[in-house]
Write a protein that holds these residues in place. Structure first.
Motif, short mmCIF file in Angstrom:
data_model
loop_
_atom_site.label_atom_id
_atom_site.label_comp_id
_atom_site.label_asym_id
_atom_site.label_seq_id
_atom_site.Cartn_x
_atom_site.Cartn_y
_atom_site.Cartn_z
N GLY A 211 15.26 -3.62 -28.04
CA GLY A 211 14.72 -2.26 -28.16
C GLY A 211 15.23 -1.32 -27.07
N GLN A 212 15.64 -1.89 -25.94
CA GLN A 212 16.14 -1.06 -24.85
C GLN A 212 17.47 -0.41 -25.21
OE1 GLN A 212 14.65 -0.52 -21.66
NE2 GLN A 212 12.94 -1.24 -22.88
N ALA B 283 16.77 2.15 -27.98
CA ALA B 283 16.17 3.40 -27.51
C ALA B 283 17.24 4.28 -26.87
CB ALA B 283 15.05 3.11 -26.52
N SER B 284 18.13 3.68 -26.09
CA SER B 284 19.15 4.51 -25.43
C SER B 284 20.15 5.05 -26.45
CB SER B 284 19.85 3.73 -24.31
OG SER B 284 20.25 2.47 -24.75
N ARG C 216 23.36 1.91 -17.22
CA ARG C 216 22.14 2.51 -16.69
C ARG C 216 20.87 1.83 -17.16
NH1 ARG C 216 22.15 6.00 -12.77
NH2 ARG C 216 20.25 6.84 -13.67
N ILE C 217 20.92 1.22 -18.36
CA ILE C 217 19.69 0.68 -18.95
C ILE C 217 19.70 -0.85 -19.00
CG2 ILE C 217 18.19 0.71 -20.99
CD1 ILE C 217 18.49 3.44 -19.48
N PRO D 55 20.84 -2.97 -15.22
CA PRO D 55 19.82 -3.04 -14.15
C PRO D 55 18.67 -3.99 -14.49
CG PRO D 55 20.40 -0.75 -14.60
CD PRO D 55 21.06 -1.58 -15.66
N GLN D 56 18.34 -4.10 -15.78
CA GLN D 56 17.26 -5.01 -16.16
C GLN D 56 17.75 -6.44 -16.18
OE1 GLN D 56 14.62 -3.61 -19.41
NE2 GLN D 56 15.94 -1.82 -19.47
N ARG E 201 11.25 -4.14 -8.33
CA ARG E 201 10.32 -3.09 -7.95
C ARG E 201 9.52 -2.50 -9.10
NH1 ARG E 201 15.13 -0.94 -8.60
NH2 ARG E 201 15.47 1.25 -9.12
N SER E 202 10.15 -2.45 -10.31
CA SER E 202 9.43 -1.84 -11.43
C SER E 202 8.36 -2.76 -11.98
CB SER E 202 10.41 -1.46 -12.53
OG SER E 202 11.05 -2.62 -12.99
N ARG F 238 3.27 -3.74 -9.74
CA ARG F 238 2.44 -2.56 -10.00
C ARG F 238 2.15 -1.84 -8.70
NH1 ARG F 238 -1.46 -2.48 -14.75
NH2 ARG F 238 -0.17 -3.29 -16.39
N PRO F 239 2.31 -0.51 -8.69
CA PRO F 239 2.09 0.24 -7.46
C PRO F 239 0.59 0.27 -7.08
CG PRO F 239 2.70 1.71 -9.24
CD PRO F 239 2.70 0.34 -9.82
N PHE G 159 9.51 4.85 -31.10
CA PHE G 159 9.46 3.50 -31.66
C PHE G 159 8.04 2.92 -31.62
CE2 PHE G 159 13.68 4.23 -30.02
CZ PHE G 159 14.51 3.68 -30.98
N ASN H 244 9.52 1.15 -26.22
CA ASN H 244 10.87 0.97 -25.67
C ASN H 244 11.16 1.89 -24.49
OD1 ASN H 244 11.14 -0.90 -27.65
ND2 ASN H 244 12.55 0.28 -28.91
N PHE I 143 12.11 2.54 -20.62
CA PHE I 143 12.95 1.74 -19.74
C PHE I 143 12.08 1.27 -18.56
CE2 PHE I 143 15.98 5.15 -21.38
CZ PHE I 143 16.32 4.40 -22.49
N PRO I 144 11.80 -0.03 -18.46
CA PRO I 144 10.80 -0.49 -17.49
C PRO I 144 11.23 -0.35 -16.04
CG PRO I 144 11.86 -2.35 -18.57
CD PRO I 144 12.34 -1.12 -19.28
N HIS I 145 12.55 -0.23 -15.79
CA HIS I 145 13.02 -0.15 -14.40
C HIS I 145 13.07 1.30 -13.91
CE1 HIS I 145 16.39 0.60 -16.97
NE2 HIS I 145 17.18 0.92 -15.96
N TYR J 142 5.71 3.87 -12.95
CA TYR J 142 6.54 3.00 -13.79
C TYR J 142 5.77 2.66 -15.08
CZ TYR J 142 10.00 2.35 -10.11
OH TYR J 142 10.98 2.55 -9.20
#
Lengths: 294, 259
Positions: free
Chosen positions: A190-191, A194-195, A208-209, A212-213, A289-290, A293-294, B100, B104, B106-108, B150
């Motif tokens: 899905g990533q 989506a992009s 970019r998408i 990094p993941q 980092r993502s 949870r902050p 969607f 979807n 972007f989790p980062h 995030y």
């Protein structure tokens, strides 16, 4: 059923007061202490022996630890590790993407590369590349089946150091390709979708998408591979390349202090490995980092 | 070709199979400017696939889709349609927003970065412009205070609202919603539908919404289309299709969903 009734029927001998104000003591962990004392005794004994056995030659270790020859060997080892690891990461990404490509020729070649370079021992590959001149005395650059644009003498290009870098990068690249592949597979489809739906190019989407993941999955095994690479560089002593191990061996062949010089090498490997592990955990935190949870 | 009269989306005879399974068996679809079209139908009826064909995430096996009077993914040359290079298709996709079922995001990247990414890379906006746009859109979807969060720290409903903001950031002329509330906990559905409702009320956006939310379709849709087995069974005004459907298949479906 019978059990339940029986249990429910037993009248408690404790008062509400006793239950509510119960004083709680944790279980005594007596074996923990026995094991700890035993291990400490064994370690203390080993340490005593290491410090007192003259065979370890600590004064010799100290004398040579920072000697120019050892330093030069250390730099060679670090350089080989850094260059080979960087090249193999780039190669691994290219091969992993090719292997996943819909182009059957590209994906077969990529899979074939992974197959061959994971199958043949690194030591064999190092010796093979070092002796390339026996197979191709001259190397040329040009279009397949056409005369080359430039041509050079193989032995002027394939030195001990370039043979080592080529062998280690190509070998490691095959492993990195598998690591990168598992990383790319870990990213939800899905990533990318989506992009694409946002009109991003496949290159932007990858860079970019997706990448990094994927890094979160790629980094821990890559740290492992870097440590392995650091140690595998010691194989280059077979082609007389003075890395950390070979430089210390050159010294011990003159002063016959075999064990102290091995200690010098071991301690440096230990120091560099420790630094690499610290760097790895820092990078892992960065890419996680993502998720935190902050 | 002819300016304002042209429908934003015009699809004719769309067919699509996955292996032996024929998902779309020749579907026609029109979407007028500012219109909200809701597509209903049982799962497997081909409604999501139809949506994904419209922005060429799926390549139809047959038929052709026009977007603002231009074929999607192809160029007519002589008597045949030639597939466009990827770059050209990207430009067409950039003008259609898509939301969607599973968000979807972007989790980062933070919500702000999620929204900024495509305007920066595709529209070549400056960081300041893109960031400003992100702030405006996050306010529009009621999440101004969550802009630097995030996705992992947002609820499903909040994530979907960020996803809508992200799609709007490309200033699309058409929005495609693929079951936007199906993955949400029941108490979070309302906030997402509210955002979509206000978007519809502005009459500036043409929208296709694949959904199971009958209430939303009844109150917001200009037209409802019922699909089953890869064909359009019936379509018309919501009060007709949803209250007095002509076909037995539509009646059965509505009865099952309203139970």
């Amino acid at each position: 059923m019978v059990m339940t009734n029986k249990q429910a029927g037993v009248p408690s001998v404790l008062t509400d007061e006793q239950l509510a104000s119960a004083r709680l003591l944790p279980r005594r962990q007596s074996w923990t202490w026995v094991a700890a004392v035993a291990v400490i005794l064994v370690l203390a004994n080993a340490l005593y022996s290491i410090l007192t056995n003259p065979g370890f030659g600590w004064p010799v270790v100290a004398e040579y630890f920072f000697s120019p020859q050892v330093m030069a060997g250390l730099v060679t080892t670090l350089m080989l590790t850094a260059i080979s690891m960087t090249l193999s990461l780039v190669l691994g990404i290219i091969v992993a993407v090719s292997a996943a490509s819909s182009n059957p020729v590209l994906s077969s070649v990529a899979k074939g590369y992974i197959w061959i370079f994971r199958a043949i021992p690194l030591l064999v590959q190092i010796i093979f590349w070092y002796n390339l001149a026996a197979l191709y005395p001259r190397l040329g650059l040009g279009i397949p089946f056409m005369p080359s644009f430039v041509e050079v003498d193989t032995n002027s290009v394939i030195t001990a150091i370039s043979a080592a870098i080529i062998a280690m990068s190509l070998n490691e690249g095959a492993y990195m390709a598998e690591i990168v592949r598992s990383g790319l597979n870990s990213v939800d489809s899905g990533q990318r979708e989506a992009s694409r739906a946002l009109g991003m190019s496949s290159w932007d989407s990858f860079r970019r998408i997706v990448m990094p993941q994927a890094m979160r999955v790629i980094i821990p095994p890559t740290g492992n591979e870097t440590l392995s690479m650091l140690k595998y560089t010691s194989l280059v002593s077979v082609i007389a390349l003075p890395d950390l191990l070979y430089s210390t061996q050159l010294i011990s062949s003159r002063n016959f202090e075999v064990i102290p010089m091995l200690l010098v090498a071991s301690l440096w490997y230990l120091i560099v490995s420790t630094i690499l592990m610290i760097i790895q955990s820092g990078i892992e935190r960065h890419f996680a980092r993502s998720v935190v949870r902050p | 070709m002819s300016g304002s009269a042209v429908n934003p989306i015009r699809a004719r005879g769309i067919r699509k199979s996955f292996g032996a399974l024929e998902v779309l068996k020749g579907v026609d679809l029109d979407l007028a400017k500012g219109e909200v079209l809701c597509i209903l139908g049982p799962s497997g009826s081909g409604k999501s696939t139809l949506l994904r064909c419209i922005n060429h995430l799926e390549r139809p096996d047959g038929g052709m889709i026009e977007f603002n009077g231009v074929p999607v993914g192809y160029r007519l040359s002589g008597d045949a349609f030639h597939e466009l290079p990827e770059r050209e298709i990207q430009k067409q996709r950039a003008a259609m927003g898509m939301v969607f079922q599973r968000f979807n995001l972007f989790p980062h990247l933070t919500a702000r970065q999620n929204i900024m990414e495509a305007p920066r890379r595709v529209l070549r906006l400056s960081a300041a412009e893109a960031s400003q746009r992100a702030e405006r859109l996050m306010k529009q979807v009621g999440l101004a205070e969550k802009i630097d969060t995030y996705p992992g720290a947002l609820s499903g409903g909040q994530q979907q609202r960020v996803a809508i903001a992200r799609a709007l950031a490309m200033e699309p002329s058409v929005m495609l919603f693929d079951e936007p509330t199906s993955a949400l906990d029941p108490e979070l559905v309302g906030e997402v539908l509210d955002v979509m409702r206000s978007l519809a009320d502005s009459h500036a956006m043409s929208m296709i919404v694949v959904t199971h939310e009958i209430g939303f379709a009844r109150s917001v849709a200009d037209r409802v289309m019922f699909m089953d087995g890869g064909v359009v069974v019936e379509q018309g005004k919501p009060q007709d299709v949803l209250v007095n459907p002509e076909h037995e298949r539509t009646r059965t479906f509505l009865r099952r969903i309203l139970e």
